[in-house]
Scaffold this motif. Structure first.
Motif, short mmCIF file in Angstrom:
data_model
loop_
_atom_site.label_atom_id
_atom_site.label_comp_id
_atom_site.label_asym_id
_atom_site.label_seq_id
_atom_site.Cartn_x
_atom_site.Cartn_y
_atom_site.Cartn_z
N ILE A 42 -9.65 -9.21 -1.97
CA ILE A 42 -8.95 -10.50 -2.67
C ILE A 42 -7.94 -10.28 -4.40
CG2 ILE A 42 -8.93 -12.98 -3.81
CD1 ILE A 42 -11.32 -13.21 -1.59
N ALA A 43 -7.08 -10.40 -4.01
CA ALA A 43 -5.98 -9.78 -5.51
C ALA A 43 -5.31 -11.36 -5.39
CB ALA A 43 -5.00 -8.82 -4.87
N LEU A 44 -4.32 -11.81 -5.38
CA LEU A 44 -3.81 -12.69 -5.03
C LEU A 44 -3.75 -13.86 -5.25
CD1 LEU A 44 -0.79 -11.77 -6.38
CD2 LEU A 44 0.78 -12.38 -4.04
N ASN A 45 -3.07 -14.68 -5.90
CA ASN A 45 -3.81 -16.71 -5.99
C ASN A 45 -1.36 -17.28 -5.91
OD1 ASN A 45 -3.82 -18.97 -6.45
ND2 ASN A 45 -3.79 -19.13 -8.65
N ARG A 54 -0.62 -16.31 7.15
CA ARG A 54 -0.75 -15.38 6.28
C ARG A 54 0.82 -15.82 5.69
NH1 ARG A 54 1.16 -9.91 9.40
NH2 ARG A 54 3.81 -10.48 10.04
N VAL A 55 1.06 -15.34 4.25
CA VAL A 55 1.85 -15.66 3.48
C VAL A 55 2.70 -14.01 3.42
CG1 VAL A 55 2.65 -15.14 1.12
CG2 VAL A 55 0.65 -16.80 1.85
N GLU A 71 5.63 -7.90 1.37
CA GLU A 71 4.58 -7.62 1.54
C GLU A 71 4.44 -8.73 2.24
OE1 GLU A 71 3.62 -4.15 -2.31
OE2 GLU A 71 2.37 -6.65 -2.13
N PHE A 72 3.00 -8.37 3.21
CA PHE A 72 2.08 -9.49 3.76
C PHE A 72 0.77 -9.86 2.77
CE2 PHE A 72 4.78 -7.68 7.19
CZ PHE A 72 5.58 -8.78 6.99
N TRP A 73 0.44 -11.13 3.06
CA TRP A 73 -1.11 -11.22 2.59
C TRP A 73 -1.83 -12.39 3.62
CZ3 TRP A 73 -1.96 -9.40 -2.78
CH2 TRP A 73 -0.68 -8.74 -2.66
N ASN A 74 -3.62 -11.77 4.02
CA ASN A 74 -4.18 -13.09 4.27
C ASN A 74 -4.91 -14.09 3.44
OD1 ASN A 74 -3.56 -11.84 7.04
ND2 ASN A 74 -5.29 -9.85 6.16
N ILE A 75 -4.33 -15.44 4.26
CA ILE A 75 -4.93 -16.68 3.38
C ILE A 75 -6.34 -16.28 2.97
CG2 ILE A 75 -5.18 -18.71 3.11
CD1 ILE A 75 -2.11 -18.74 3.98
N CYS A 113 -5.44 -14.60 -1.74
CA CYS A 113 -4.68 -13.72 -0.79
C CYS A 113 -5.49 -12.91 -0.73
CB CYS A 113 -3.49 -14.23 -0.79
SG CYS A 113 -2.60 -15.73 -0.40
N SER A 114 -5.36 -11.82 0.14
CA SER A 114 -5.41 -10.92 -0.39
C SER A 114 -4.43 -9.80 0.92
CB SER A 114 -7.10 -10.15 0.48
OG SER A 114 -7.13 -10.43 1.95
N LYS A 115 -4.14 -8.30 0.18
CA LYS A 115 -2.94 -7.76 0.83
C LYS A 115 -3.37 -7.31 2.38
CE LYS A 115 0.12 -3.96 -0.31
NZ LYS A 115 0.97 -3.39 -1.14
#
Length: 110
Positions: free
Chosen positions: A63-66, A80-81, A86-90, A106-108
């Protein structure tokens, strides 16, 4: 007109694309998920601090991003985002105290 949330809106400077998995079939006839645009929204992107990562390590060390977005009920953890190519799993969706926003944790995608 009410501007109670105007500060939060001003902090949303990033455009993110929320994507939804669409079941399709590949050339060999095998089922696969294809990602389609669900919606494009303004967001505030914040990398989580070391302390937050340490606290969340029990859930997922990646987990790396909010992303903070306007509160809505139709974004799901199955989406996902896409942000800055880049793609990020919610991983989680958390309501915020002001009730106008929600956080997409989110995690990358590797």
């Amino acid at each position: 007109m009410s501007f109670k949330n105007s500060t939060a809106i001003g902090l949303r400077r990033e455009r993110i694309v929320v994507q939804v998995a669409t079941p399709t079939v590949d050339a060999e006839g095998q089922p696969i998920n294809s990602w389609a645009t669900f919606d494009t929204v303004w967001a505030r992107a914040e990398f989580l601090s070391g302390r937050e990562l340490e606290a969340m390590q029990k859930i997922n060390s990646a987990i790396a991003l909010n992303f903070t977005v306007h509160y809505r009920t139709d974004i799901l953890v199955t989406h996902r985002v896409s942000w800055r190519s880049e793609f990020w799993n919610i991983e989680a969706i958390l309501p915020q105290e002001n009730k106008f926003d929600m956080a997409l944790i989110c995690s990358k995608v590797e």
